[in-house]
Design a protein around this motif. Structure first.
Motif, PDB file in Angstrom:
ATOM      1  N   TRP A   1     -50.856  34.908 -77.160  1.00 44.57           N
ATOM      2  CA  TRP A   1     -52.132  34.962 -77.878  1.00 44.57           C
ATOM      3  C   TRP A   1     -52.047  35.866 -79.102  1.00 44.57           C
ATOM      4  CZ3 TRP A   1     -55.575  35.673 -72.955  1.00 44.57           C
ATOM      5  CH2 TRP A   1     -55.742  34.419 -72.350  1.00 44.57           C
ATOM      6  N   LEU A   2     -50.932  36.539 -79.276  1.00 43.92           N
ATOM      7  CA  LEU A   2     -50.744  37.425 -80.424  1.00 43.92           C
ATOM      8  C   LEU A   2     -49.940  36.701 -81.497  1.00 43.92           C
ATOM      9  CD1 LEU A   2     -49.751  40.669 -78.527  1.00 43.92           C
ATOM     10  CD2 LEU A   2     -51.978  40.119 -79.490  1.00 43.92           C
ATOM     11  N   GLY A   3     -50.017  37.184 -82.701  1.00 46.65           N
ATOM     12  CA  GLY A   3     -49.245  36.606 -83.799  1.00 46.65           C
ATOM     13  C   GLY A   3     -49.929  36.902 -85.114  1.00 46.65           C
ATOM     14  N   PRO A   4     -49.246  36.631 -86.225  1.00 45.12           N
ATOM     15  CA  PRO A   4     -49.828  36.941 -87.528  1.00 45.12           C
ATOM     16  C   PRO A   4     -51.126  36.192 -87.797  1.00 45.12           C
ATOM     17  CG  PRO A   4     -47.631  35.978 -87.773  1.00 45.12           C
ATOM     18  CD  PRO A   4     -47.914  36.084 -86.312  1.00 45.12           C
ATOM     19  N   ARG A   5     -51.252  34.988 -87.264  1.00 42.68           N
ATOM     20  CA  ARG A   5     -52.464  34.209 -87.505  1.00 42.68           C
ATOM     21  C   ARG A   5     -53.571  34.562 -86.513  1.00 42.68           C
ATOM     22  NH1 ARG A   5     -50.944  30.453 -91.197  1.00 42.68           N
ATOM     23  NH2 ARG A   5     -48.818  29.713 -91.101  1.00 42.68           N
ATOM     24  N   ALA A   6     -53.207  35.117 -85.364  1.00 43.87           N
ATOM     25  CA  ALA A   6     -54.196  35.425 -84.329  1.00 43.87           C
ATOM     26  C   ALA A   6     -55.027  36.648 -84.683  1.00 43.87           C
ATOM     27  CB  ALA A   6     -53.494  35.646 -82.993  1.00 43.87           C
ATOM     28  N   GLY A   7     -54.483  37.514 -85.508  1.00 46.98           N
ATOM     29  CA  GLY A   7     -55.228  38.713 -85.874  1.00 46.98           C
ATOM     30  C   GLY A   7     -55.059  39.823 -84.857  1.00 46.98           C
ATOM     31  N   ALA A   8     -56.125  40.466 -84.547  1.00 46.28           N
ATOM     32  CA  ALA A   8     -56.097  41.634 -83.665  1.00 46.28           C
ATOM     33  C   ALA A   8     -55.875  41.233 -82.212  1.00 46.28           C
ATOM     34  CB  ALA A   8     -57.412  42.390 -83.798  1.00 46.28           C
ATOM     35  N   PRO A   9     -55.477  42.190 -81.368  1.00 42.00           N
ATOM     36  CA  PRO A   9     -55.307  41.893 -79.954  1.00 42.00           C
ATOM     37  C   PRO A   9     -56.631  41.642 -79.239  1.00 42.00           C
ATOM     38  CG  PRO A   9     -54.830  44.186 -80.391  1.00 42.00           C
ATOM     39  CD  PRO A   9     -55.040  43.531 -81.714  1.00 42.00           C
ATOM     40  N   ALA A  10     -57.719  41.660 -79.962  1.00 40.78           N
ATOM     41  CA  ALA A  10     -59.020  41.285 -79.405  1.00 40.78           C
ATOM     42  C   ALA A  10     -59.627  40.159 -80.236  1.00 40.78           C
ATOM     43  CB  ALA A  10     -59.952  42.485 -79.376  1.00 40.78           C
ATOM     44  N   GLY A  11     -58.779  39.402 -80.923  1.00 38.53           N
ATOM     45  CA  GLY A  11     -59.246  38.298 -81.756  1.00 38.53           C
ATOM     46  C   GLY A  11     -59.712  37.117 -80.923  1.00 38.53           C
ATOM     47  N   LYS A  12     -60.130  36.059 -81.597  1.00 34.33           N
ATOM     48  CA  LYS A  12     -60.674  34.874 -80.914  1.00 34.33           C
ATOM     49  C   LYS A  12     -59.694  34.230 -79.930  1.00 34.33           C
ATOM     50  CE  LYS A  12     -64.218  33.575 -84.183  1.00 34.33           C
ATOM     51  NZ  LYS A  12     -64.740  32.548 -85.069  1.00 34.33           N
TER      52      LYS A  12
ATOM     53  N   VAL B   1     -49.955  47.235 -79.546  1.00 33.37           N
ATOM     54  CA  VAL B   1     -50.153  46.246 -80.607  1.00 33.37           C
ATOM     55  C   VAL B   1     -51.060  46.821 -81.697  1.00 33.37           C
ATOM     56  CG1 VAL B   1     -51.042  43.945 -81.150  1.00 33.37           C
ATOM     57  CG2 VAL B   1     -49.798  44.322 -79.022  1.00 33.37           C
ATOM     58  N   VAL B   2     -52.118  47.508 -81.286  1.00 32.81           N
ATOM     59  CA  VAL B   2     -53.028  48.118 -82.271  1.00 32.81           C
ATOM     60  C   VAL B   2     -52.293  49.181 -83.072  1.00 32.81           C
ATOM     61  CG1 VAL B   2     -55.075  49.567 -82.514  1.00 32.81           C
ATOM     62  CG2 VAL B   2     -55.124  47.623 -80.966  1.00 32.81           C
ATOM     63  N   ARG B   3     -51.526  50.007 -82.386  1.00 32.00           N
ATOM     64  CA  ARG B   3     -50.836  51.123 -83.032  1.00 32.00           C
ATOM     65  C   ARG B   3     -49.659  50.674 -83.900  1.00 32.00           C
ATOM     66  NH1 ARG B   3     -50.483  56.745 -81.089  1.00 32.00           N
ATOM     67  NH2 ARG B   3     -48.613  57.664 -81.994  1.00 32.00           N
ATOM     68  N   ALA B   4     -49.125  49.472 -83.651  1.00 31.52           N
ATOM     69  CA  ALA B   4     -47.933  49.006 -84.376  1.00 31.52           C
ATOM     70  C   ALA B   4     -48.150  48.942 -85.878  1.00 31.52           C
ATOM     71  CB  ALA B   4     -47.507  47.636 -83.847  1.00 31.52           C
ATOM     72  N   GLY B   5     -49.358  48.647 -86.319  1.00 31.24           N
ATOM     73  CA  GLY B   5     -49.619  48.559 -87.749  1.00 31.24           C
ATOM     74  C   GLY B   5     -49.990  49.871 -88.405  1.00 31.24           C
ATOM     75  N   ALA B   6     -50.248  50.899 -87.614  1.00 31.04           N
ATOM     76  CA  ALA B   6     -50.732  52.164 -88.171  1.00 31.04           C
ATOM     77  C   ALA B   6     -49.706  52.833 -89.080  1.00 31.04           C
ATOM     78  CB  ALA B   6     -51.147  53.101 -87.042  1.00 31.04           C
ATOM     79  N   ALA B   7     -48.494  53.016 -88.596  1.00 32.79           N
ATOM     80  CA  ALA B   7     -47.478  53.711 -89.400  1.00 32.79           C
ATOM     81  C   ALA B   7     -47.107  52.951 -90.670  1.00 32.79           C
ATOM     82  CB  ALA B   7     -46.242  54.000 -88.548  1.00 32.79           C
ATOM     83  N   PRO B   8     -46.855  51.626 -90.607  1.00 32.79           N
ATOM     84  CA  PRO B   8     -46.531  50.935 -91.866  1.00 32.79           C
ATOM     85  C   PRO B   8     -47.664  50.990 -92.888  1.00 32.79           C
ATOM     86  CG  PRO B   8     -45.980  49.542 -89.996  1.00 32.79           C
ATOM     87  CD  PRO B   8     -46.701  50.722 -89.456  1.00 32.79           C
ATOM     88  N   LEU B   9     -48.913  50.837 -92.428  1.00 28.64           N
ATOM     89  CA  LEU B   9     -50.034  50.917 -93.370  1.00 28.64           C
ATOM     90  C   LEU B   9     -50.144  52.316 -93.962  1.00 28.64           C
ATOM     91  CD1 LEU B   9     -52.798  48.795 -91.631  1.00 28.64           C
ATOM     92  CD2 LEU B   9     -51.695  48.320 -93.809  1.00 28.64           C
ATOM     93  N   TRP B  10     -49.991  53.333 -93.120  1.00 29.00           N
ATOM     94  CA  TRP B  10     -50.071  54.719 -93.589  1.00 29.00           C
ATOM     95  C   TRP B  10     -49.014  54.978 -94.665  1.00 29.00           C
ATOM     96  CZ3 TRP B  10     -52.644  59.070 -94.095  1.00 29.00           C
ATOM     97  CH2 TRP B  10     -51.955  60.251 -94.352  1.00 29.00           C
ATOM     98  N   TRP B  11     -47.745  54.650 -94.355  1.00 23.00           N
ATOM     99  CA  TRP B  11     -46.674  54.970 -95.298  1.00 23.00           C
ATOM    100  C   TRP B  11     -46.740  54.113 -96.564  1.00 23.00           C
ATOM    101  CZ3 TRP B  11     -44.860  59.455 -95.273  1.00 23.00           C
ATOM    102  CH2 TRP B  11     -44.704  60.161 -94.086  1.00 23.00           C
ATOM    103  N   CYS B  12     -47.102  52.847 -96.426  1.00 21.48           N
ATOM    104  CA  CYS B  12     -47.298  52.017 -97.632  1.00 21.48           C
ATOM    105  C   CYS B  12     -48.403  52.610 -98.498  1.00 21.48           C
ATOM    106  CB  CYS B  12     -47.657  50.583 -97.243  1.00 21.48           C
ATOM    107  SG  CYS B  12     -46.284  49.596 -96.669  1.00 21.48           S
ATOM    108  N   GLY B  13     -49.470  53.055 -97.856  1.00 22.97           N
ATOM    109  CA  GLY B  13     -50.581  53.659 -98.587  1.00 22.97           C
ATOM    110  C   GLY B  13     -50.205  54.957 -99.266  1.00 22.97           C
ATOM    111  N   VAL B  14     -49.469  55.803 -98.552  1.00 20.36           N
ATOM    112  CA  VAL B  14     -49.053  57.097 -99.137  1.00 20.36           C
ATOM    113  C   VAL B  14     -48.143  56.859-100.342  1.00 20.36           C
ATOM    114  CG1 VAL B  14     -47.638  59.148 -98.690  1.00 20.36           C
ATOM    115  CG2 VAL B  14     -49.373  58.454 -97.036  1.00 20.36           C
TER     116      VAL B  14
END
Length: 189
Positions: free
Chosen positions: A155-166, A14-27
């Motif tokens: 417990w995961l989802g766009p509104r929940a935030g990180a996999p260690a969110g509230k 779950v943490v790693r899932a956002g890494a590639a899209p953020l990286w490529w969008c940023g590049v």
């Protein structure tokens, strides 16, 4: 799903899932942003972007570090009735749930290039690298404990935030052979 069972997704995936899209969008945003002269000029924009990149890497990699550690220390063993989600399903669900946020972040990074060329894109790329580092740290924790860390899917989802969110009250663990992802969330070879 069996009675009393829960759907579980790998925390590192779950943490790693956002890494590639953020990286490529940023590049891409930084590459396009360099072509725009901006109000401050390219040189200042790229230098500011380099600083923002480094700050984003450090902040994203260190964010909620104590919360992750506390959840892992208090982890319970997953039950036989729990259903482990495939890596591909976890990644697809995360990206579908966050696609609008990624699109808005890309647009904001491009728009910021009219003021500071490439800076917004470099900030996004830094956030992606920070997520890779965080997933790598989770992988080292998994290897040291010889167990994989899972979080409930509901417990995961766009509104929940990180996999260690509230919303995340606890995590579960399994043996190192469970699931189809290597420690750290990468594809198992």
């Amino acid at each position: 799903m069996a009675h009393g069972g829960q759907g579980l997704a790998r925390m590192a995936v779950v943490v790693r899932a956002g890494a590639a899209p953020l990286w490529w969008c940023g590049v891409f945003a930084a590459g396009i942003g360099v072509l725009i002269p901006g109000l401050t000029g390219r040189r200042i924009g790229v230098l500011a972007g380099a600083v923002l990149f480094l700050v984003a890497v450090v902040v994203v990699a260190a964010r909620r570090r104590k919360r992750y550690a506390a959840l892992v220390r208090a982890a319970a063993r997953a039950g036989k009735q729990d259903v482990l989600q495939d890596r591909a399903v976890t990644v697809r669900n995360w990206r579908r749930g966050h696609s609008w946020w990624l699109l808005l972040a890309f647009a904001a990074a491009l728009g910021s290039s009219f003021v500071l060329p490439a800076a917004g894109g470099m900030l996004l790329a830094g956030a992606g690298v920070g997520l890779w580092l965080k997933a790598g740290r989770l992988g080292r924790i998994e290897q040291a404990g010889q167990e994989l860390i899972w979080v409930r899917v509901d417990w995961l989802g766009p509104r929940a935030g990180a996999p260690a969110g509230k919303p995340v009250k606890a995590v579960r663990t399994t043996g190192p052979a469970a699931g189809d992802a290597a420690p750290g969330g990468a594809r198992r070879r």
